[in-house]
Write an enzyme that holds these catalytic residues in place. Structure first.
Site, PDB file in Angstrom:
ATOM      1  N   CYS A  48      -5.432   0.127   3.420  1.00  0.00           N
ATOM      2  CA  CYS A  48      -4.847  -1.259   3.902  1.00  0.00           C
ATOM      3  C   CYS A  48      -6.029  -2.013   3.829  1.00  0.00           C
ATOM      4  O   CYS A  48      -6.279  -3.318   3.434  1.00  0.00           O
ATOM      5  CB  CYS A  48      -4.404  -1.288   5.257  1.00  0.00           C
ATOM      6  SG  CYS A  48      -5.770  -0.989   6.768  1.00  0.00           S
ATOM      7  N   ASN A 107       0.097  -9.389   4.901  1.00  0.00           N
ATOM      8  CA  ASN A 107       0.110  -7.974   5.196  1.00  0.00           C
ATOM      9  C   ASN A 107       0.215  -7.252   3.886  1.00  0.00           C
ATOM     10  O   ASN A 107       0.200  -7.785   2.791  1.00  0.00           O
ATOM     11  CB  ASN A 107       1.137  -7.560   6.243  1.00  0.00           C
ATOM     12  CG  ASN A 107       1.008  -6.256   6.847  1.00  0.00           C
ATOM     13  OD1 ASN A 107      -0.100  -5.420   6.312  1.00  0.00           O
ATOM     14  ND2 ASN A 107       1.546  -5.904   7.791  1.00  0.00           N
ATOM     15  N   HIS A 145      -5.879  -1.148  11.511  1.00  0.00           N
ATOM     16  CA  HIS A 145      -5.068  -1.739  10.393  1.00  0.00           C
ATOM     17  C   HIS A 145      -5.990  -3.189   9.959  1.00  0.00           C
ATOM     18  O   HIS A 145      -6.426  -3.922  10.874  1.00  0.00           O
ATOM     19  CB  HIS A 145      -3.679  -2.045  10.610  1.00  0.00           C
ATOM     20  CG  HIS A 145      -2.906  -2.642   9.614  1.00  0.00           C
ATOM     21  ND1 HIS A 145      -2.591  -1.693   8.340  1.00  0.00           N
ATOM     22  CD2 HIS A 145      -2.334  -3.610   9.315  1.00  0.00           C
ATOM     23  CE1 HIS A 145      -1.999  -2.353   7.544  1.00  0.00           C
ATOM     24  NE2 HIS A 145      -1.676  -3.282   7.743  1.00  0.00           N
ATOM     25  N   GLN A 154       0.789  -1.175  -0.048  1.00  0.00           N
ATOM     26  CA  GLN A 154      -0.080   0.096   0.179  1.00  0.00           C
ATOM     27  C   GLN A 154       0.797   1.343  -0.030  1.00  0.00           C
ATOM     28  O   GLN A 154       0.087   2.459  -0.244  1.00  0.00           O
ATOM     29  CB  GLN A 154      -1.199  -0.205   1.345  1.00  0.00           C
ATOM     30  CG  GLN A 154      -0.224   0.434   2.373  1.00  0.00           C
ATOM     31  CD  GLN A 154      -1.004  -0.005   3.789  1.00  0.00           C
ATOM     32  OE1 GLN A 154      -1.455  -1.251   3.964  1.00  0.00           O
ATOM     33  NE2 GLN A 154      -1.591   0.939   4.310  1.00  0.00           N
TER      34      GLN A 154
END
Length: 449
Positions: free
Chosen positions: A71, A391, A370, A65
């Site tokens: 996110c 992630n 997040h 990102q």
């Protein structure tokens, strides 16, 4: 209650106790030239977070990102891309996060202006008005906001609508956008109070949105209305992969064909053990959303065991899980793990630091900030002890961008997940309840970025 100042007697006693404490002297030496979160790691505990899982879904390479708060969009798009890649036999594929972000930004601006008009009869220092103005429009979001954008605007592959500098570095864009929205809010509120007609107000707002659209096009490029979808299947047995071309697809047609009913079957579940949110009830948050006329953000609050069981059932069925957590607590970004038991901050600082999940929410210590994707879990005797996480911070940290969290950390700092209804079992019917409406500043309304 009477107020008591700090006295010299107390200061002398505290100084004497500090000088006499071996622990505090050792901590002073350790902290003099070292970063605190590098000193308090318990190596023996951290070493138990191995990249080995009894339930693990093979997934595509991680995404990045960059310098943006997208996110939630990256994680959600990564859930959908796994389905598309599996269906089309692809070994690499990304959906355009910029496309989703463009329309989220634009729709969020409209949502903001409509919220300003709805509250125009209140003073600027009213708590709700102040919250709307201070929140403005930024990168963060929640699961239902993603589905709103896809429902209205569809999806496109990343190679159709790629990143720009502004899409990957959103600070300046957001600054000017929010400055403009403040100017728009002032103008609209003054028009309402001056007795302007509905037509005059709507004409002014239409002009505002036109300028915002043009500005966003300058930052992202204008989104495609139609595109050609090209892809090449994975090669097999030494044979090159088969090439495919579909012409003149609209983004909505692409989403309907390739995402199918995946998003329609998903619901947001939360674990919020606070006294004001009984379990097995659904909740929504006032003035939280992005698409006017879209569906509201809705959460079903579940006890922790039920919450985790639904996630595990979806993983066991070979499907990854979007989730939201507080990644600012007890983590090591370089090593790629989160574990509250791997850090000894209380011993290092000498301070009382323990706080329950409920109190952390009620007192503003922790909330979701997040979103990522759970791609695996390790079960021992049917119980999880660690979770595998995809992630969106690139592949430089952790295990090529994949992280681990301990089950203890999960219990304390995971707040939300998106699962298919069927994995809720008998609890699925609860998602049809009329939701309880929460204040805009409720911690369950925080946005993942």
């Amino acid at each position: 209650m009477k107020h008591y100042p700090v006295t010299q007697t107390s200061m002398k006693n505290w100084s004497k106790a500090y000088q006499a404490s071996p622990e505090r002297q050792l901590a002073t030496m350790a902290l003099f030239r070292n970063q605190m979160n590098q000193v308090d790691v318990r190596a023996a505990k951290a070493s138990t977070l191995r990249h080995k899982f009894s339930v693990e879904i093979k997934t595509l390479d991680v995404t990045n990102q960059k310098h943006s708060g997208r996110c939630w969009l990256f994680a959600a798009a990564n859930v959908v891309r796994e389905k598309i890649a599996a269906d089309l036999n692809l070994d690499a594929f990304e959906l355009s996060q910029s496309y989703l972000a463009f329309w989220d930004k634009f729709e969020r601006c409209n949502y903001f202006l409509e919220s300003i008009l709805e509250t125009a009869d209140r003073e600027p220092d009213d708590r709700t008005v102040s919250f709307i103005l201070q929140t403005g429009v930024h990168d963060g979001g929640q699961w239902d906001m993603f589905t709103n954008i896809v429902d209205k605007y569809g999806l496109v592959p990343k190679d159709v609508y790629d990143e720009t500098y502004q899409s990957s570095n959103t600070g300046d864009m957001n600054h000017y956008l929010n400055r403009n929205l403040k100017v728009c809010a002032i103008r609209l509120r003054k028009m309402v109070r001056a007795g302007s007609t509905e037509k005059e107000i709507r004409t002014a707002k239409e002009e505002m949105l036109g300028k915002i659209y043009a500005f966003l096009c300058s930052c992202y490029g204008e989104p495609p209305k139609k595109f050609d979808f090209e892809y090449v299947e994975k090669p097999t047995d030494g044979n090159p992969g088969k090439y495919h071309l579909e012409r003149d697809l609209t983004p909505k047609a692409f989403a309907e064909k390739y995402a199918g009913s995946l998003l329609k079957d998903m619901v947001s579940i939360i674990h919020a053990p606070t006294a004001d949110k009984p379990y097995d009830r659904t909740y929504t948050i006032r003035f939280l959303g992005n698409v006017v006329g879209g569906h509201d953000v809705r959460h079903l609050n579940l006890d922790l065991d039920t919450f985790k069981a639904a996630i595990i059932r979806q993983l066991q069925d070979g499907q990854v899980v979007w989730f939201g957590s507080d990644v600012g607590k007890f983590g090591d970004r370089n090593e790629g793990f989160w574990d509250d038991e791997a850090f000894g901050a209380g011993l290092l600082t000498g301070l009382d630091l323990d706080i329950s999940k409920a109190d952390a929410l009620d007192y503003g210590f922790s909330a979701m900030n997040h979103a990522m994707v759970i791609t695996g879990v390790n079960l021992r005797d049917g119980k999880p002890n660690r979770w595998k996480i995809e992630n969106s911070w690139g592949d430089e940290h952790g295990n090529k961008g994949y992280y681990i969290c301990s089950d203890s950390w999960f219990d304390r700092y995971v707040y939300q997940a998106a699962v298919q209804k069927k994995y809720l079992g008998e609890k699925a019917a609860l998602t049809e309840q009329k939701p309880v409406e929460l204040d805009p500043w409720d911690p369950m309304g925080t946005l993942a970025d």
